[in-house]
Scaffold this active site. Structure first.
Site, PDB file in Angstrom:
ATOM      1  N   ASP A 130      39.233 -33.770  -3.672  1.00 45.84           N
ATOM      2  CA  ASP A 130      37.981 -32.730  -3.537  1.00 45.84           C
ATOM      3  C   ASP A 130      38.825 -31.189  -3.163  1.00 45.84           C
ATOM      4  O   ASP A 130      39.718 -31.261  -2.390  1.00 45.84           O
ATOM      5  CB  ASP A 130      36.942 -33.085  -2.729  1.00 45.84           C
ATOM      6  CG  ASP A 130      35.977 -34.283  -3.257  1.00 45.84           C
ATOM      7  OD1 ASP A 130      35.943 -34.610  -4.500  1.00 45.84           O
ATOM      8  OD2 ASP A 130      35.196 -34.577  -2.326  1.00 45.84           O
ATOM      9  N   ARG A 183      38.728 -31.589 -12.261  1.00 48.90           N
ATOM     10  CA  ARG A 183      37.144 -31.675 -12.233  1.00 48.90           C
ATOM     11  C   ARG A 183      37.056 -30.078 -11.923  1.00 48.90           C
ATOM     12  O   ARG A 183      37.532 -29.329 -10.968  1.00 48.90           O
ATOM     13  CB  ARG A 183      36.938 -32.326 -10.958  1.00 48.90           C
ATOM     14  CG  ARG A 183      35.334 -31.987 -10.733  1.00 48.90           C
ATOM     15  CD  ARG A 183      34.814 -32.275  -9.458  1.00 48.90           C
ATOM     16  NE  ARG A 183      34.696 -33.562  -9.024  1.00 48.90           N
ATOM     17  CZ  ARG A 183      34.951 -34.244  -7.926  1.00 48.90           C
ATOM     18  NH1 ARG A 183      35.089 -33.342  -7.084  1.00 48.90           N
ATOM     19  NH2 ARG A 183      34.970 -35.449  -7.923  1.00 48.90           N
TER      20      ARG A 183
END
Ligand SMILES: Cc1cc2nc3c(=O)[nH]c(=O)nc-3n(C[C@H](O)[C@H](O)[C@H](O)COP(=O)(O)OP(=O)(O)OC[C@H]3O[C@@H](n4cnc5c(N)ncnc54)[C@H](O)[C@@H]3O)c2cc1C
Length: 305
Positions: A130, A183
């Site tokens: 992340d 992402r």
């Protein structure tokens, strides 16, 4: 103004301690967090898989302050990778480097994440790192590049790019050149104007531009957004450029726009749901409220359900 309020609440250690320990707090959080235990998240993953979507599991936590916590967190991810494989679930894992101890011992964080990527490679799974606030952007990207270069790790570890960051186009070019899966999201932290676009129109325009770069790259990426206009732009581009629906996926957060998640699945697009679980849900939940203060109503309803 409310966004700024919730972002500053997300950083309050004292409120976090009170909220995470209270029964009412745990009850409120269940709309966006799949419980506190591994069994809870495995159950939620199975249900999402049955509804036609894949999953990325996030063991909630960030900015750990001691080595034991970092090791514990990595241990739990090892267990998750094993459980995912054992149960044949369609899922991978998402983690934060500060949860692996980046702030206290960078060498340890490298060792822990490298161990998880090696495990994911052996199980044919995947680790998404992340992206956190801007003090971590450069280090996180270097970390992912370095891990991805190790033999056997190609395609097993991926990065996150935030379209509100002015630097993102260059970062995308470098990640694509290395063949790294991305992402793409808009970004959830409060960043200053020198480094981040502040207007929604600018963040959105950059999102669409970066989406096109990703879809054309031939690498499997995740388009992470609940914004119908971003999704429409991605679909229109994919159709126009004959990009197959299997060559990328949409991603959304657990509990948010479930209607849209189901619609995309029904329409034949790939959908991955990011499912957070664990006891440390407070900062995550505050960032979701910052994005959409109206969600406070949803959450309050959970108390009375
Ligand atoms: C799978 C996934 C992973 C993510 N990982 C990261 C990460 O690693 N780092 C990071 O900084 N950020 C991450 N984010 C968060 C992201 O950066 C945004 O903060 C968040 O997704 C909100 O932006 P948006 O694109 O959904 O649209 P926005 O511009 O915020 O909203 C557009 C529209 O989407 C809908 N919507 C948006 N949010 C909500 C909500 N909470 N509830 C209901 N409807 C909503 C509404 O219709 C809204 O009008 C991730 C998001 C997703 C989906």
């Amino acid at each position: 103004m409310l966004r700024a309020l919730f972002i500053s609440l997300s950083e309050s250690r004292s409120l976090r301690a009170i909220a995470e320990k209270s029964a009412i707090g745990r009850r409120i959080s269940t709309r966006f967090v799949a419980g506190t235990q591994v069994e809870d998240v495995l159950r939620a993953t199975k249900a999402i898989n049955q509804a036609g979507a894949t999953v990325s599991i996030d063991n909630l936590g960030e900015n750990v302050t001691n080595v034991e916590e970092a090791r514990e967190s990595a241990g739990l991810y090892h267990q998750l990778l094993d459980d995912i494989a054992r149960l044949g679930l369609k899922a991978n894992i998402s983690l934060k480097l500060t949860h692996m101890g980046l702030d206290i011992d960078e060498k340890l964080a490298r060792e822990l994440v490298a161990g998880l990527v090696a495990k994911a490679a052996s199980l044919k799974s995947f680790v998404r790192v992340d992206m956190e606030g801007s003090p971590y952007t450069q280090r996180t990207l270097e970390f992912v590049h370095e891990l991805h270069r190790q033999p056997g790790n190609g395609g097993v570890v991926g990065a996150v790019i935030q379209s509100y960051m002015r630097r993102s186009e260059r970062d995308v070019e470098e990640l694509l050149a290395a063949g790294i899966r991305i992402r793409l999201c808009k970004g959830a932290y409060k960043e200053p104007p020198e480094i981040a676009y502040q207007k929604k129109s600018e963040v959105d325009a950059n999102y669409v531009k970066l989406t096109r770069m990703l879809l054309k790259s031939g690498i499997y990426h995740g388009i992470a957004t609940h914004d119908p206009s971003m999704i429409e732009a991605a679909i229109a581009f994919a159709r126009r450029e004959n990009i197959a629906p299997e060559s990328f996926e949409f991603q959304m957060l657990y509990g948010i726009r479930r209607d849209l998640q189901q619609k995309l699945v029904r329409d034949g697009w790939r959908m991955r749901v990011y499912i957070p679980f664990g006891t440390e849900w407070y900062p995550y939940l505050m960032r979701r409220l910052a994005e959409r203060p109206a969600n406070l109503l949803f959450l309050l309803k959970n108390i009375f359900r």
